[in-house]
Design a protein around this motif. Structure first.
Motif, PDB file in Angstrom:
ATOM      1  N   THR A   1       0.833  -1.199   0.000  1.00 38.86           N
ATOM      2  CA  THR A   1       0.000   0.000   0.000  1.00 38.86           C
ATOM      3  C   THR A   1       0.866   1.247   0.000  1.00 38.86           C
ATOM      4  OG1 THR A   1      -1.697  -1.193   1.207  1.00 38.86           O
ATOM      5  CG2 THR A   1      -1.844   1.212   1.190  1.00 38.86           C
ATOM      6  N   ASN A   2       1.784   1.350   0.951  1.00 34.81           N
ATOM      7  CA  ASN A   2       2.721   2.457   0.999  1.00 34.81           C
ATOM      8  C   ASN A   2       4.133   1.890   1.017  1.00 34.81           C
ATOM      9  OD1 ASN A   2       0.957   4.563   0.955  1.00 34.81           O
ATOM     10  ND2 ASN A   2       0.897   4.867   3.158  1.00 34.81           N
ATOM     11  N   PRO A   3       4.889   2.011  -0.059  1.00 33.85           N
ATOM     12  CA  PRO A   3       6.246   1.485  -0.065  1.00 33.85           C
ATOM     13  C   PRO A   3       7.114   2.238   0.928  1.00 33.85           C
ATOM     14  CG  PRO A   3       5.877   2.880  -1.974  1.00 33.85           C
ATOM     15  CD  PRO A   3       4.553   2.728  -1.296  1.00 33.85           C
ATOM     16  N   SER A   4       8.057   1.548   1.546  1.00 34.37           N
ATOM     17  CA  SER A   4       8.948   2.229   2.486  1.00 34.37           C
ATOM     18  C   SER A   4       9.897   3.165   1.759  1.00 34.37           C
ATOM     19  CB  SER A   4       9.745   1.197   3.291  1.00 34.37           C
ATOM     20  OG  SER A   4      10.501   0.371   2.417  1.00 34.37           O
ATOM     21  N   THR A   5      10.255   2.817   0.523  1.00 35.50           N
ATOM     22  CA  THR A   5      11.141   3.668  -0.276  1.00 35.50           C
ATOM     23  C   THR A   5      10.698   3.672  -1.728  1.00 35.50           C
ATOM     24  OG1 THR A   5      12.653   1.827  -0.722  1.00 35.50           O
ATOM     25  CG2 THR A   5      13.176   3.231   1.184  1.00 35.50           C
ATOM     26  N   PHE A   6      11.064   4.742  -2.418  1.00 34.72           N
ATOM     27  CA  PHE A   6      10.985   4.793  -3.862  1.00 34.72           C
ATOM     28  C   PHE A   6      12.400   4.713  -4.426  1.00 34.72           C
ATOM     29  CE2 PHE A   6       6.788   7.038  -3.332  1.00 34.72           C
ATOM     30  CZ  PHE A   6       6.039   6.139  -4.080  1.00 34.72           C
ATOM     31  N   ILE A   7      12.505   4.326  -5.683  1.00 38.57           N
ATOM     32  CA  ILE A   7      13.787   4.270  -6.374  1.00 38.57           C
ATOM     33  C   ILE A   7      13.778   5.317  -7.479  1.00 38.57           C
ATOM     34  CG2 ILE A   7      15.433   2.832  -7.640  1.00 38.57           C
ATOM     35  CD1 ILE A   7      14.911   1.844  -4.821  1.00 38.57           C
ATOM     36  N   LEU A   8      14.682   6.295  -7.390  1.00 42.35           N
ATOM     37  CA  LEU A   8      14.818   7.324  -8.414  1.00 42.35           C
ATOM     38  C   LEU A   8      15.879   6.869  -9.414  1.00 42.35           C
ATOM     39  CD1 LEU A   8      14.795  10.450  -6.075  1.00 42.35           C
ATOM     40  CD2 LEU A   8      13.029   9.879  -7.746  1.00 42.35           C
ATOM     41  N   LEU A   9      15.494   6.773 -10.680  1.00 40.63           N
ATOM     42  CA  LEU A   9      16.414   6.263 -11.695  1.00 40.63           C
ATOM     43  C   LEU A   9      17.392   7.309 -12.197  1.00 40.63           C
ATOM     44  CD1 LEU A   9      14.162   3.980 -13.938  1.00 40.63           C
ATOM     45  CD2 LEU A   9      15.594   3.354 -11.993  1.00 40.63           C
TER      46      LEU A   9
ATOM     47  N   PHE B   1      -0.931  14.642   0.716  1.00 40.69           N
ATOM     48  CA  PHE B   1      -1.934  13.830   1.404  1.00 40.69           C
ATOM     49  C   PHE B   1      -2.686  12.950   0.405  1.00 40.69           C
ATOM     50  CE2 PHE B   1      -1.361  17.186   4.605  1.00 40.69           C
ATOM     51  CZ  PHE B   1      -1.198  16.408   5.729  1.00 40.69           C
ATOM     52  N   LEU B   2      -2.992  13.497  -0.774  1.00 33.88           N
ATOM     53  CA  LEU B   2      -3.632  12.680  -1.796  1.00 33.88           C
ATOM     54  C   LEU B   2      -2.681  11.591  -2.289  1.00 33.88           C
ATOM     55  CD1 LEU B   2      -5.475  15.417  -3.904  1.00 33.88           C
ATOM     56  CD2 LEU B   2      -6.539  13.638  -2.501  1.00 33.88           C
ATOM     57  N   ALA B   3      -1.418  11.941  -2.491  1.00 38.51           N
ATOM     58  CA  ALA B   3      -0.443  10.954  -2.955  1.00 38.51           C
ATOM     59  C   ALA B   3      -0.244   9.843  -1.934  1.00 38.51           C
ATOM     60  CB  ALA B   3       0.894  11.647  -3.252  1.00 38.51           C
ATOM     61  N   ARG B   4      -0.324  10.163  -0.652  1.00 36.56           N
ATOM     62  CA  ARG B   4      -0.129   9.155   0.393  1.00 36.56           C
ATOM     63  C   ARG B   4      -1.291   8.160   0.467  1.00 36.56           C
ATOM     64  NH1 ARG B   4       2.955   8.454   4.922  1.00 36.56           N
ATOM     65  NH2 ARG B   4       4.088  10.401   4.566  1.00 36.56           N
ATOM     66  N   ARG B   5      -2.473   8.597   0.089  1.00 35.32           N
ATOM     67  CA  ARG B   5      -3.646   7.727   0.253  1.00 35.32           C
ATOM     68  C   ARG B   5      -3.752   6.677  -0.850  1.00 35.32           C
ATOM     69  NH1 ARG B   5      -9.278  10.756  -1.057  1.00 35.32           N
ATOM     70  NH2 ARG B   5      -9.933   8.585  -1.093  1.00 35.32           N
ATOM     71  N   TRP B   6      -3.063   6.875  -1.997  1.00 34.91           N
ATOM     72  CA  TRP B   6      -3.180   5.906  -3.079  1.00 34.91           C
ATOM     73  C   TRP B   6      -2.399   4.630  -2.773  1.00 34.91           C
ATOM     74  CZ3 TRP B   6      -7.018   8.133  -4.758  1.00 34.91           C
ATOM     75  CH2 TRP B   6      -7.065   9.455  -5.199  1.00 34.91           C
ATOM     76  N   PRO B   7      -2.927   3.473  -3.186  1.00 37.46           N
ATOM     77  CA  PRO B   7      -2.164   2.218  -3.040  1.00 37.46           C
ATOM     78  C   PRO B   7      -1.147   2.082  -4.174  1.00 37.46           C
ATOM     79  CG  PRO B   7      -4.321   1.749  -3.973  1.00 37.46           C
ATOM     80  CD  PRO B   7      -4.302   3.229  -3.693  1.00 37.46           C
ATOM     81  N   TYR B   8       0.085   1.758  -3.830  1.00 36.81           N
ATOM     82  CA  TYR B   8       1.153   1.601  -4.821  1.00 36.81           C
ATOM     83  C   TYR B   8       1.483   0.115  -4.944  1.00 36.81           C
ATOM     84  CZ  TYR B   8       1.561   6.645  -4.401  1.00 36.81           C
ATOM     85  OH  TYR B   8       1.292   7.984  -4.402  1.00 36.81           O
ATOM     86  N   CYS B   9       0.757  -0.566  -5.818  1.00 36.45           N
ATOM     87  CA  CYS B   9       0.921  -2.013  -5.926  1.00 36.45           C
ATOM     88  C   CYS B   9       1.552  -2.426  -7.250  1.00 36.45           C
ATOM     89  CB  CYS B   9      -0.425  -2.716  -5.743  1.00 36.45           C
ATOM     90  SG  CYS B   9      -1.685  -2.139  -6.897  1.00 36.45           S
TER      91      CYS B   9
END
Length: 332
Positions: free
Chosen positions: A27-35, A181-189
């Motif tokens: 749902t909320n990844p602990s990290t993102f990867i910037l390429l 806040f909107l970005a945090r509520r989306w599921p990142y699957c």
């Protein structure tokens, strides 16, 4: 049919993305990867050189503006107070993206914490709105100074300037607050790979496996409200300014009066034109290479903070004279 993640279309990056991210649902990844700049990974070190130079010039130039205005009593006026606000905004904007970008280019430090990513997104968006508001305030200052000069000192007193600055800051803070806040509520699957050098708003929310229409519509509404209204007010101000200038009796008077607006007009063009070009390319440049999109997204945030102090240093006589005094004293 489920949409294929945009970043997976970047061919040779695929082995890295699969090794760095988990394809299972989260749902909320602990990290993102910037390429960084997809497709130009081999040239990251070389690309970092001009970016680093731009950042160094921006830091030096904007701190110089702040120092000169602070130490020169004759510059303690509305125009230069707004210029200081612009310099601080430019410092925050460039610092929000350059250090992380350079860590990607130099040390392959591609991970960014989920909350840190949203914080970076918020700072970039909010200070972009603040900067646009400051440009409007500067246009208003020039309007009063040229169209109603006798009331300039009484209309734009220090408390009024402070209130205008505070209003611009609060506008940026409040309008952009819903974005993270909107970005945090989306599921990142789908994936946690961001094909960018920083957490650009659209690049982040596109990774969500949900209907992000609310984020998209709100983002477009804010852009229209901010850019549309700000450009409208600046245009109205300069229409009145030009009418007042052309009504002056002599050519010398017209040129001298117009010269007081020259630096501000150049800063407006340097701020809005790259932003407009980047926005249009993002909306309509579907056939443009991804790395060019990313480069333009960086340039429209980094070039104005570098150019603004140079423009004011060259075109504003008081700042130019003070700079010459500083170098002359150091040389003797």
């Amino acid at each position: 049919m489920q949409e294929t993640p945009f970043c997976l279309s970047v061919g040779h990056v695929l082995p890295f993305t699969m090794s760095e991210s988990n394809s299972t649902d989260f749902t909320n990844p602990s990290t993102f990867i910037l390429l960084g700049i997809p497709g130009l990974e081999a040239a990251h070190v070389w690309i970092s050189i001009p970016f680093c130079a731009i950042y160094a010039i921006a830091i030096l130039g904007n701190f110089t503006i702040l120092f000169i205005v602070k130490t020169e009593p004759s510059l303690h006026g509305p125009m230069y107070y707004f210029l200081c606000m612009l310099a601080i905004t430019d410092l925050v904007l460039s610092t929000s993206i350059l250090p992380k970008m350079l860590s990607i280019f130099w040390f392959y430090s591609r991970e960014i914490n989920f909350s840190a990513c949203l914080t970076q997104m918020y700072f970039i968006l909010s200070f972009s709105v603040i900067e646009s508001g400051i440009l409007v305030a500067m246009a208003f200052d020039r309007y009063v100074a040229i169209c109603d000069p006798l009331r300039h000192s009484t209309t734009l007193k220090n408390p009024v300037v402070a209130k205008i600055g505070l209003a611009m800051v609060l506008r940026g803070i409040m309008l952009i607050l819903p974005h993270p806040f909107l970005a945090r509520r989306w599921p990142y699957c789908r994936t946690n790979i961001i094909p960018h050098t920083y957490c650009e708003h659209i690049a982040v929310v596109k990774l969500a496996c949900a209907d992000i229409s609310l984020s998209s519509y709100y983002s477009l509404s804010v852009a229209f409200f901010v850019i549309g209204l700000d450009v409208f007010f600046i245009t109205v101000s300069y229409t009145q300014i030009l009418r007042a200038i052309f009504s002056l009796p002599t050519k010398d008077a017209r040129l001298k009066t117009f010269g007081t607006c020259g630096s501000h007009l150049c800063v407006i063009l340097a701020s809005y034109i790259p932003h407009l070009f980047s926005a249009l390319m993002q909306r309509f440049g579907h056939n443009v290479a991804l790395h060019f999109h990313v480069l333009m997204a960086n340039m429209h945030l980094l070039v104005p903070p570098m150019l603004n102090p140079i423009i004011y240093g060259v075109k504003t006589q008081q700042i130019r004279n003070r700079l010459l005094q500083l170098f002359t004293h150091k040389g003797t």
